[in-house]
Scaffold this active site. Structure first.
Site, PDB file in Angstrom:
ATOM      1  N   GLY A 198     -11.334  -4.540  -6.010  1.00 40.25           N
ATOM      2  CA  GLY A 198     -12.474  -5.095  -5.370  1.00 40.25           C
ATOM      3  C   GLY A 198     -13.663  -4.263  -4.939  1.00 40.25           C
ATOM      4  N   GLY A 210       0.636  -1.207  -0.014  1.00 42.19           N
ATOM      5  CA  GLY A 210      -0.066   0.091   0.106  1.00 42.19           C
ATOM      6  C   GLY A 210       0.837   1.424   0.085  1.00 42.19           C
ATOM      7  N   THR A 211       0.245   2.248   0.343  1.00 44.78           N
ATOM      8  CA  THR A 211       0.943   3.689   0.523  1.00 44.78           C
ATOM      9  C   THR A 211       2.215   3.727   1.338  1.00 44.78           C
ATOM     10  OG1 THR A 211      -1.253   4.711   0.413  1.00 44.78           O
ATOM     11  CG2 THR A 211       0.406   6.069   1.336  1.00 44.78           C
ATOM     12  N   LYS A 261      11.111   7.665   4.883  1.00 39.81           N
ATOM     13  CA  LYS A 261      11.959   7.593   5.760  1.00 39.81           C
ATOM     14  C   LYS A 261      13.462   7.054   5.236  1.00 39.81           C
ATOM     15  CE  LYS A 261       9.204   8.422   7.527  1.00 39.81           C
ATOM     16  NZ  LYS A 261       7.756   8.836   7.760  1.00 39.81           N
ATOM     17  N   VAL A 281      -2.059  30.224   1.514  1.00 41.40           N
ATOM     18  CA  VAL A 281      -1.882  30.261  -0.008  1.00 41.40           C
ATOM     19  C   VAL A 281      -3.277  30.645  -0.665  1.00 41.40           C
ATOM     20  CG1 VAL A 281       0.095  28.998   0.109  1.00 41.40           C
ATOM     21  CG2 VAL A 281      -2.146  27.916  -0.287  1.00 41.40           C
ATOM     22  N   ILE A 293       4.105  15.044   7.750  1.00 37.80           N
ATOM     23  CA  ILE A 293       4.916  14.831   6.568  1.00 37.80           C
ATOM     24  C   ILE A 293       5.366  16.252   5.888  1.00 37.80           C
ATOM     25  CG2 ILE A 293       4.277  14.070   4.252  1.00 37.80           C
ATOM     26  CD1 ILE A 293       2.198  12.156   5.300  1.00 37.80           C
ATOM     27  N   HIS A 304      24.182   3.853  31.048  1.00 40.01           N
ATOM     28  CA  HIS A 304      24.779   5.073  30.804  1.00 40.01           C
ATOM     29  C   HIS A 304      26.014   4.816  29.943  1.00 40.01           C
ATOM     30  CE1 HIS A 304      26.774   8.708  32.021  1.00 40.01           C
ATOM     31  NE2 HIS A 304      27.939   8.225  32.097  1.00 40.01           N
ATOM     32  N   GLY A 353       2.378  19.906   8.869  1.00 36.84           N
ATOM     33  CA  GLY A 353       2.222  19.029   9.718  1.00 36.84           C
ATOM     34  C   GLY A 353       3.266  17.858   9.546  1.00 36.84           C
ATOM     35  N   ALA A 371       0.348   3.915   9.841  1.00 39.52           N
ATOM     36  CA  ALA A 371       0.238   2.535   9.685  1.00 39.52           C
ATOM     37  C   ALA A 371       0.073   1.629  10.705  1.00 39.52           C
ATOM     38  CB  ALA A 371       1.739   2.132   8.966  1.00 39.52           C
TER      39      ALA A 371
HETATM   40  P1  FAD Z   1      -3.174   2.320   2.100  1.00 38.02           P
HETATM   41  O1  FAD Z   1      -1.777   1.903   2.821  1.00 38.02           O
HETATM   42  O2  FAD Z   1      -3.285   3.245   1.358  1.00 38.02           O
HETATM   43  O3  FAD Z   1      -3.433   0.877   1.257  1.00 38.02           O
HETATM   44  C1  FAD Z   1      -4.648   0.646   0.667  1.00 38.02           C
HETATM   45  C2  FAD Z   1      -4.431  -0.298  -0.340  1.00 38.02           C
HETATM   46  O4  FAD Z   1      -5.663  -0.653  -1.139  1.00 38.02           O
HETATM   47  C3  FAD Z   1      -3.483   0.119  -1.489  1.00 38.02           C
HETATM   48  O5  FAD Z   1      -2.486  -0.678  -1.994  1.00 38.02           O
HETATM   49  C4  FAD Z   1      -4.605   0.135  -2.836  1.00 38.02           C
HETATM   50  O6  FAD Z   1      -3.902   0.136  -4.085  1.00 38.02           O
HETATM   51  C5  FAD Z   1      -5.468  -0.749  -2.477  1.00 38.02           C
HETATM   52  N1  FAD Z   1      -6.868  -0.340  -2.947  1.00 38.02           N
HETATM   53  C6  FAD Z   1      -7.626   0.532  -3.014  1.00 38.02           C
HETATM   54  N2  FAD Z   1      -8.831   0.510  -3.380  1.00 38.02           N
HETATM   55  C7  FAD Z   1      -9.010  -0.840  -3.819  1.00 38.02           C
HETATM   56  C8  FAD Z   1      -9.931  -1.814  -4.376  1.00 38.02           C
HETATM   57  N3  FAD Z   1     -11.185  -1.162  -4.587  1.00 38.02           N
HETATM   58  N4  FAD Z   1      -9.478  -2.942  -4.730  1.00 38.02           N
HETATM   59  C9  FAD Z   1      -8.322  -3.290  -4.390  1.00 38.02           C
HETATM   60  N5  FAD Z   1      -7.393  -2.508  -3.883  1.00 38.02           N
HETATM   61  C10 FAD Z   1      -7.637  -1.482  -3.554  1.00 38.02           C
HETATM   62  N6  FAD Z   1       2.513   6.210   8.913  1.00 38.02           N
HETATM   63  C11 FAD Z   1       3.214   5.912   9.790  1.00 38.02           C
HETATM   64  O7  FAD Z   1       2.496   5.110  10.867  1.00 38.02           O
HETATM   65  N7  FAD Z   1       4.479   6.537  10.037  1.00 38.02           N
HETATM   66  C12 FAD Z   1       4.905   7.089   9.137  1.00 38.02           C
HETATM   67  O8  FAD Z   1       6.038   7.300   9.393  1.00 38.02           O
HETATM   68  C13 FAD Z   1       4.320   7.439   8.029  1.00 38.02           C
HETATM   69  N8  FAD Z   1       4.845   8.120   7.049  1.00 38.02           N
HETATM   70  C14 FAD Z   1       4.022   8.402   5.810  1.00 38.02           C
HETATM   71  C15 FAD Z   1       4.881   9.384   4.940  1.00 38.02           C
HETATM   72  C16 FAD Z   1       3.931   9.613   3.787  1.00 38.02           C
HETATM   73  C17 FAD Z   1       4.612  10.391   2.651  1.00 38.02           C
HETATM   74  C18 FAD Z   1       2.660   9.374   3.706  1.00 38.02           C
HETATM   75  C19 FAD Z   1       1.856   9.674   2.197  1.00 38.02           C
HETATM   76  C20 FAD Z   1       1.963   8.451   4.645  1.00 38.02           C
HETATM   77  C21 FAD Z   1       2.873   8.051   5.595  1.00 38.02           C
HETATM   78  N9  FAD Z   1       2.158   7.403   6.814  1.00 38.02           N
HETATM   79  C22 FAD Z   1       3.090   6.983   7.876  1.00 38.02           C
HETATM   80  C23 FAD Z   1       0.566   7.117   6.601  1.00 38.02           C
HETATM   81  C24 FAD Z   1       0.634   5.409   6.367  1.00 38.02           C
HETATM   82  O9  FAD Z   1       1.362   5.445   4.943  1.00 38.02           O
HETATM   83  C25 FAD Z   1      -0.661   5.167   6.101  1.00 38.02           C
HETATM   84  O10 FAD Z   1      -1.481   5.555   7.368  1.00 38.02           O
HETATM   85  C26 FAD Z   1      -1.021   3.879   5.888  1.00 38.02           C
HETATM   86  O11 FAD Z   1      -0.454   3.420   4.624  1.00 38.02           O
HETATM   87  C27 FAD Z   1      -2.330   3.331   6.067  1.00 38.02           C
HETATM   88  O12 FAD Z   1      -2.764   1.917   5.615  1.00 38.02           O
HETATM   89  P2  FAD Z   1      -4.044   1.499   4.872  1.00 38.02           P
HETATM   90  O13 FAD Z   1      -3.886   0.001   4.646  1.00 38.02           O
HETATM   91  O14 FAD Z   1      -5.226   1.929   5.337  1.00 38.02           O
HETATM   92  O15 FAD Z   1      -4.227   2.088   3.388  1.00 38.02           O
END
Ligand code: FAD
Length: 470
Positions: free
Chosen positions: A118, A40-41, A51, A241, A188, A449, A186, A320
């Site tokens: 999905g 994912g993200t 990181k 902005v 990020i 220490h 914030g 995450a």
């Molecule tokens: P996601 O990671 O967004 O995953 C969702 C997945 O679902 C994706 O792979 C997508 O392709 C898939 N998907 C979507 N719709 C469908 C569908 N209909 N069918 C099939 N697949 C689908 N969090 C931290 O804890 N620590 C950090 O240091 C941190 N740094 C970050 C830095 C940045 C630049 C960013 C943008 C985010 C950061 N985050 C961090 C936040 C973290 O990435 C998210 O909170 C986390 O990824 C959320 O997980 P998730 O599973 O809910 O969603």
């Protein structure tokens, strides 16, 4: 005949894959539907690449400051330089290694991975459409929605992938601009501003609220602001902005009032919106709020029986590890184990800018707003031997505790850190807040220490009125 599973998960990010792995560990049969890449993200466009690039910035800083240790680089005459193509390649190797590892793990744990989009076709039914136009229907006794989120944009700053970037484009940038504006102060936004400044970019950080890192304790946010300013970042708070006008080699950003800022590139970092529209939820009975978040109860149940939702898709901290915790909570609920809800006000937060920030629980301000009478203790890293040794003396540890009727410090409500490697030091603070430790409990613990963690021990001791160094 449709394929049958105990659990069908839509989305293979941290929320979805944690749910899938936890469910298979409990011997449930599981399918994950992912339209892009598992991880994912977080793995591909978030935590890990961000990181990794911040580590590049840290190495650059170390090399640039090596002279203070009497260490020369090369012949000692040259300037510290960055080869962004090599950094990006290294970042991609880290991401790809973890991605392959995760794919392998899911396979070994017999998670059935379906490639495609999905959609929910009602309680217990998920349709999968793949790129070739094929459709498969899956039956799940339980369905977990985990489709995550996308970067938010702001009117007048449409992402164009060269001049105006979101985090997605930022993390795959092929060259460094001479100057950049980061919109949003914030977590990020501060990470990106810090990273760019370390690599020599002239950075303007624009935040509409009165301070950067609005969720942090005042004292911590102030240390970051001062450090940023010292490193040449132009931190502007309380500014809005209004739009931007592209010109030769850059763009002019208009701020409310008559002020303008000219930069080569703009990075928009104003939060993320839930991706609920990809799930086909209309008329399914799964309710979505006005901002697009799927509505859930304390154990991640949606308004439709047999369907749970976790991660960035629901209105909880977009982290995450919160996604992991919610995925596990949902599976325990599916198993009928009556899980305790995730305590969102006590989850750990880590921000990897320089200096790093890490906190858990109430800040001094939020504790007072919640009606607590509080007593606080602050220790500065400039008095910590290890901090001086590593040359990172900027920062502090602040412990917030409940004031007992006799005036002494009682239960620890919050731990706030800014400074060297605090993201790796928060563990003690996390346990203290979540196990409801008192100041005396913590003061009795022995810290090794010389370590950075002595500052936490000292702050706890000082709360008992008997600090060693204060
Ligand atoms: P996601 O990671 O967004 O995953 C969702 C997945 O679902 C994706 O792979 C997508 O392709 C898939 N998907 C979507 N719709 C469908 C569908 N209909 N069918 C099939 N697949 C689908 N969090 C931290 O804890 N620590 C950090 O240091 C941190 N740094 C970050 C830095 C940045 C630049 C960013 C943008 C985010 C950061 N985050 C961090 C936040 C973290 O990435 C998210 O909170 C986390 O990824 C959320 O997980 P998730 O599973 O809910 O969603």
């Amino acid at each position: 005949m449709n394929e049958q599973f105990d659990v069908v998960v839509i989305g293979g990010g941290p929320g979805g894959y944690a749910a899938a792995l936890y469910a298979t560990a409990a011997d449930l049969s599981v399918a994950v539907v992912e339209r892009d890449r598992v991880g994912g993200t977080c793995l591909h466009r978030g935590c890990i690449p961000a990181k990794e690039l911040l580590e590049t910035a840290s190495v650059f800083r170390t090399v640039a400051g090596a002279g203070a240790f009497g260490v020369g680089v090369g012949d000692g005459a040259g300037k510290t330089t960055i080869d962004l193509a090599t950094s990006m390649r290294r970042k991609q190797q880290v991401v790809d290694g973890l991605w392959k590892g995760l794919e392998g793990l899911l396979k070994r744990r017999q998670v059935h991975l379906y490639s495609g989009t999905g959609t929910l076709a009602g309680s217990g039914r998920v349709l999968v459409h793949d790129d070739a136009g094929e459709e498969v229907e899956l039956d799940g006794a339980a369905v977990i929605l985990a489709s995550g989120s996308l970067p938010r944009t702001i009117p007048g700053f449409e992402i164009d992938e060269s001049l105006v970037l979101s985090s997605d484009e930022f993390l795959t940038m092929q060259d460094l601009p001479v100057s950049a504006a980061v919109i949003g102060g914030g977590a990020i936004g501060c990470e990106f501003a810090s990273l760019l400044a370390d690599l020599g970019v002239q950075v303007t950080l624009l935040e509409s609220l009165p301070k950067i890192l609005p969720g942090c304790d005042e004292a911590v946010a102030e240390v970051v602001r001062r450090s940023f300013t010292k490193r040449g970042i132009d931190v502007r708070t309380g500014v809005k902005v209004a739009g931007h006008t592209p010109g030769e080699g850059g763009t002019t950003i208009a701020l409310d009032g008559d002020e303008t800022v000219w930069v080569e590139r703009v990075v928009v970092s104003v939060g993320r919106r839930p991706l609920s529209e990809s799930l086909g939820l209309d008329d399914t009975g799964v309710e979505v709020d006005e901002r697009g978040f799927v509505k859930v109860d304390q154990t991640c149940r949606t308004t439709l029986d047999g369907v749970w939702a976790v991660g960035d898709l629901v209105a909880t901290p977009q982290l995450a590890h919160v996604g992991f915790a919610e995925g596990i909570t949902a599976v325990k609920d599916i198993l009928g184990e009556h899980p305790l809800p995730v305590e969102y006000d006590k989850v750990p937060w880590c921000i990897y800018c320089h200096p790093e920030v890490a906190f858990v629980g109430h800040s001094e301000e939020s504790a007072r707003q919640a009606g607590h009478d509080v007593v606080t203790s602050t220790t500065h890293f400039r008095g910590n031997g290890r901090a001086l040794i590593v040359g990172e003396a900027d920062g502090l540890v602040k412990v917030v505790a409940e004031r007992r009727p006799d005036g002494t410090a009682g239960r620890v409500l919050g731990v706030h850190m800014v400074g060297p490697w605090v993201t790796e030091q928060l563990g003690q603070g996390y346990l203290a807040v979540n196990w409801e430790a008192t100041a005396e409990d913590l003061a009795a613990l022995v810290q090794p220490h010389p370590t950075l963690s002595e500052s936490f021990g000292e702050a706890a001791m000082a709360l008992t009125g008997r600090g060693l160094h204060g």
